[in-house]
Each structure stands twice: as C-alpha cells, then as structure tokens.
Motif scaffolding. Structure first.
Motif, PDB file in Angstrom:
ATOM      1  N   ASP A  81       0.857  -1.181   0.000  1.00  0.00           N
ATOM      2  CA  ASP A  81       0.000   0.000   0.000  1.00  0.00           C
ATOM      3  C   ASP A  81       0.903   1.244   0.000  1.00  0.00           C
ATOM      4  OD1 ASP A  81      -1.699   2.092   0.576  1.00  0.00           O
ATOM      5  OD2 ASP A  81      -2.676   1.092   2.253  1.00  0.00           O
ATOM      6  N   ALA A  82       0.808   2.044  -1.044  1.00  0.00           N
ATOM      7  CA  ALA A  82       1.644   3.243  -1.163  1.00  0.00           C
ATOM      8  C   ALA A  82       1.426   4.192   0.010  1.00  0.00           C
ATOM      9  CB  ALA A  82       1.362   3.961  -2.480  1.00  0.00           C
ATOM     10  N   ASN A  83       0.179   4.304   0.481  1.00  0.00           N
ATOM     11  CA  ASN A  83      -0.093   5.173   1.627  1.00  0.00           C
ATOM     12  C   ASN A  83       0.610   4.680   2.883  1.00  0.00           C
ATOM     13  OD1 ASN A  83      -1.733   7.059   0.299  1.00  0.00           O
ATOM     14  ND2 ASN A  83      -3.494   5.696   0.449  1.00  0.00           N
ATOM     15  N   LYS A 109       3.274   6.711   5.150  1.00  0.00           N
ATOM     16  CA  LYS A 109       3.083   6.835   6.606  1.00  0.00           C
ATOM     17  C   LYS A 109       4.322   6.356   7.362  1.00  0.00           C
ATOM     18  CE  LYS A 109      -1.924   6.190   7.182  1.00  0.00           C
ATOM     19  NZ  LYS A 109      -2.938   5.288   7.780  1.00  0.00           N
ATOM     20  N   LEU A 110       4.872   5.216   6.930  1.00  0.00           N
ATOM     21  CA  LEU A 110       6.049   4.657   7.610  1.00  0.00           C
ATOM     22  C   LEU A 110       7.261   5.577   7.459  1.00  0.00           C
ATOM     23  CD1 LEU A 110       5.668   0.879   6.689  1.00  0.00           C
ATOM     24  CD2 LEU A 110       5.365   1.904   8.963  1.00  0.00           C
ATOM     25  N   CYS A 111       7.461   6.116   6.263  1.00  0.00           N
ATOM     26  CA  CYS A 111       8.585   7.040   6.048  1.00  0.00           C
ATOM     27  C   CYS A 111       8.444   8.277   6.935  1.00  0.00           C
ATOM     28  CB  CYS A 111       8.683   7.444   4.575  1.00  0.00           C
ATOM     29  SG  CYS A 111       9.342   6.146   3.516  1.00  0.00           S
ATOM     30  N   GLU A 112       7.250   8.813   7.016  1.00  0.00           N
ATOM     31  CA  GLU A 112       7.024   9.972   7.886  1.00  0.00           C
ATOM     32  C   GLU A 112       7.232   9.603   9.346  1.00  0.00           C
ATOM     33  OE1 GLU A 112       3.262  11.943   7.270  1.00  0.00           O
ATOM     34  OE2 GLU A 112       3.719  12.361   5.176  1.00  0.00           O
ATOM     35  N   TYR A 113       6.686   8.466   9.745  1.00  0.00           N
ATOM     36  CA  TYR A 113       6.754   8.028  11.145  1.00  0.00           C
ATOM     37  C   TYR A 113       8.202   7.817  11.593  1.00  0.00           C
ATOM     38  CZ  TYR A 113       5.305   5.558  15.383  1.00  0.00           C
ATOM     39  OH  TYR A 113       5.102   5.185  16.681  1.00  0.00           O
ATOM     40  N   PHE A 114       8.984   7.149  10.743  1.00  0.00           N
ATOM     41  CA  PHE A 114      10.388   6.850  11.072  1.00  0.00           C
ATOM     42  C   PHE A 114      11.343   7.961  10.653  1.00  0.00           C
ATOM     43  CE2 PHE A 114       8.878   2.297  10.765  1.00  0.00           C
ATOM     44  CZ  PHE A 114       9.029   2.019  12.106  1.00  0.00           C
ATOM     45  N   HIS A 115      10.823   9.016  10.018  1.00  0.00           N
ATOM     46  CA  HIS A 115      11.663  10.117   9.515  1.00  0.00           C
ATOM     47  C   HIS A 115      12.783   9.557   8.639  1.00  0.00           C
ATOM     48  CE1 HIS A 115       9.548  12.688  12.327  1.00  0.00           C
ATOM     49  NE2 HIS A 115       9.869  11.867  13.300  1.00  0.00           N
ATOM     50  N   CYS A 116      12.373   8.766   7.634  1.00  0.00           N
ATOM     51  CA  CYS A 116      13.369   8.141   6.760  1.00  0.00           C
ATOM     52  C   CYS A 116      12.913   8.241   5.305  1.00  0.00           C
ATOM     53  CB  CYS A 116      13.582   6.687   7.158  1.00  0.00           C
ATOM     54  SG  CYS A 116      12.181   5.588   6.829  1.00  0.00           S
ATOM     55  N   ASP A 117      13.820   7.898   4.400  1.00  0.00           N
ATOM     56  CA  ASP A 117      13.516   7.837   2.976  1.00  0.00           C
ATOM     57  C   ASP A 117      13.056   6.425   2.618  1.00  0.00           C
ATOM     58  OD1 ASP A 117      14.300  10.480   2.415  1.00  0.00           O
ATOM     59  OD2 ASP A 117      16.409   9.861   2.300  1.00  0.00           O
ATOM     60  N   ILE A 118      12.449   6.293   1.458  1.00  0.00           N
ATOM     61  CA  ILE A 118      12.012   4.970   0.999  1.00  0.00           C
ATOM     62  C   ILE A 118      13.198   4.006   0.950  1.00  0.00           C
ATOM     63  CG2 ILE A 118      11.145   3.705  -1.019  1.00  0.00           C
ATOM     64  CD1 ILE A 118       9.253   6.025  -1.516  1.00  0.00           C
ATOM     65  N   ALA A 119      14.358   4.487   0.545  1.00  0.00           N
ATOM     66  CA  ALA A 119      15.549   3.633   0.457  1.00  0.00           C
ATOM     67  C   ALA A 119      15.959   3.074   1.828  1.00  0.00           C
ATOM     68  CB  ALA A 119      16.709   4.407  -0.157  1.00  0.00           C
ATOM     69  N   ASP A 120      15.615   3.782   2.901  1.00  0.00           N
ATOM     70  CA  ASP A 120      15.916   3.296   4.251  1.00  0.00           C
ATOM     71  C   ASP A 120      14.906   2.241   4.696  1.00  0.00           C
ATOM     72  OD1 ASP A 120      18.004   5.206   4.534  1.00  0.00           O
ATOM     73  OD2 ASP A 120      16.508   6.727   5.065  1.00  0.00           O
ATOM     74  N   LEU A 121      13.773   2.187   4.025  1.00  0.00           N
ATOM     75  CA  LEU A 121      12.666   1.321   4.427  1.00  0.00           C
ATOM     76  C   LEU A 121      12.607   0.020   3.626  1.00  0.00           C
ATOM     77  CD1 LEU A 121      10.155   1.348   6.323  1.00  0.00           C
ATOM     78  CD2 LEU A 121       8.897   2.343   4.427  1.00  0.00           C
TER      79      LEU A 121
END
Length: 71
Positions: free
Chosen positions: A47-49, A53-65
């Motif tokens: 789910d793109a949303n 949400k996870l990137c915002e929550y963890f204060h990270c980029d997609i590459a970190d996730l």
C-alpha cells in the motif's frame, strides 16, 4: 537466477527506535494482523499510503525502508 523478494525494514526500525508494534499500530491506525504480515514480508502488494506513513513516522527515505533480498 536466484529468487528475490522485497523486504520492508519495519522490525529493524522499530528496534532501532525502541517502538513497540502496539504503539505504531495505534499511532498510524493500522490493523495489527495486516501490520504483522508486512513485518514478516508476507505480502503480494504494498500500500503506497502505508509506505508514506512509515517514512514519515520513522523520519526516513524509501531507500531506508525497502530492500531487495535473496531468498
């Protein structure tokens, strides 16, 4: 050619930031069962949303996730 799969680094980020699954599910209004499937890499689609949400929550980029891993 070896099989590859997409890994979402949720468990690692939760451990790094000392956040419980219960806390993140409550904070992001996620169903625990669905969230656990993402934690186990047991999904067909993402789910793109949720990724946003996870990137915002963890204060990270997609590459970190997200990671591509070998089976």
């Amino acid at each position: 050619m070896s099989k590859k799969y997409l890994h979402i680094r949720i468990v690692e980020l939760l451990e790094e930031k000392k956040i419980s699954k219960t806390r993140i599910c409550k904070d992001l209004d996620l169903q625990r069962g669905n969230f656990n499937r993402y934690c186990r890499d047991d999904f067909q689609r993402i789910d793109a949303n949720l990724i946003l949400k996870l990137c915002e929550y963890f204060h990270c980029d997609i590459a970190d996730l997200l990671e591509i891993r070998e089976k």
